[in-house]
Design an enzyme around this catalytic site. Structure first.
Site, short mmCIF file in Angstrom:
data_model
loop_
_atom_site.label_atom_id
_atom_site.label_comp_id
_atom_site.label_asym_id
_atom_site.label_seq_id
_atom_site.Cartn_x
_atom_site.Cartn_y
_atom_site.Cartn_z
N CYS A 67 -1.94 3.16 -7.20
CA CYS A 67 -2.94 4.23 -7.07
C CYS A 67 -2.24 5.57 -7.25
O CYS A 67 -1.23 5.84 -6.59
CB CYS A 67 -3.60 4.15 -5.69
SG CYS A 67 -4.78 5.48 -5.38
N CYS B 238 -6.79 4.34 0.26
CA CYS B 238 -7.22 5.75 0.39
C CYS B 238 -8.67 5.97 -0.02
O CYS B 238 -9.16 7.10 0.06
CB CYS B 238 -6.30 6.66 -0.41
SG CYS B 238 -6.43 6.51 -2.21
N CYS C 83 -12.59 -2.43 -15.01
CA CYS C 83 -12.51 -1.35 -15.98
C CYS C 83 -12.04 -0.11 -15.20
O CYS C 83 -12.82 0.50 -14.47
CB CYS C 83 -13.89 -1.15 -16.59
SG CYS C 83 -13.94 0.09 -17.88
N CYS D 114 -9.75 2.18 -4.19
CA CYS D 114 -8.47 1.82 -3.59
C CYS D 114 -8.73 1.54 -2.11
O CYS D 114 -9.32 2.35 -1.41
CB CYS D 114 -7.48 2.97 -3.74
SG CYS D 114 -5.94 2.73 -2.82
N CYS E 195 -2.39 7.57 -3.70
CA CYS E 195 -1.65 7.18 -2.49
C CYS E 195 -0.49 6.23 -2.75
O CYS E 195 0.22 5.87 -1.82
CB CYS E 195 -2.59 6.58 -1.46
SG CYS E 195 -3.16 4.91 -1.89
#
Length: 140
Positions: free
Chosen positions: A54, A106, A128, A103, A57
């Site tokens: 991510c 976060c 996607c 995510c 984070c």
């Protein structure tokens, strides 16, 4: 995949801190559920072996093992790296029914997941994901 979008994130920042940490383009996608234009993301066509984290984070989300070529304009994965790496939640915006991918660490917007499109993958799913939501850590 966790479907409990009400779960509190493990990594939290104030809106001002997110704006300071992320570029305006990253903020628009990750924190405001925007979408980058197709076929412009840095990871759309990459074949580099590694892990996709991510960008907000640094949590591990996907690996190159799950990445496949869908030719849809965004990086595509058939499964997250770990079953609890992402949260799925209904998205009825834009007058259609989709499933948003967040995510789990976060709660940043990553993209959407689609099923039943006929790709020859083990899960029949296409995560996607916006390139701008990811950071590739190449394998050593």
């Amino acid at each position: 995949m966790t479907s409990d979008a009400d779960r509190r994130p493990g990594f939290e920042l104030s809106d001002a801190q997110w704006r300071e940490k992320l570029t305006p383009e990253e903020y628009a996608v990750l924190r405001q559920a925007g979408t980058e234009r197709p076929f412009v993301g840095e990871y759309t066509d990459t074949k580099t072996t590694g892990e996709y984290h991510c960008r907000a984070c640094d949590a591990l989300l996907f690996t190159s093992t799950e990445k496949f070529e869908s030719h849809c304009g965004w990086p595509s994965f058939f499964d997250p790296a770990e079953s609890d790496a992402v949260i799925l939640r209904p998205d009825d915006s834009l007058g259609m029914r989709r499933v948003e991918v967040l995510c789990a660490n976060c709660h940043s917007h990553l993209g959407h997941v689609f099923e039943g499109e006929g790709y020859p993958t083990p899960t029949d799913q296409r995560y996607c994901i916006n390139s701008i939501s990811l950071r590739l850590v190449p394998a050593p």
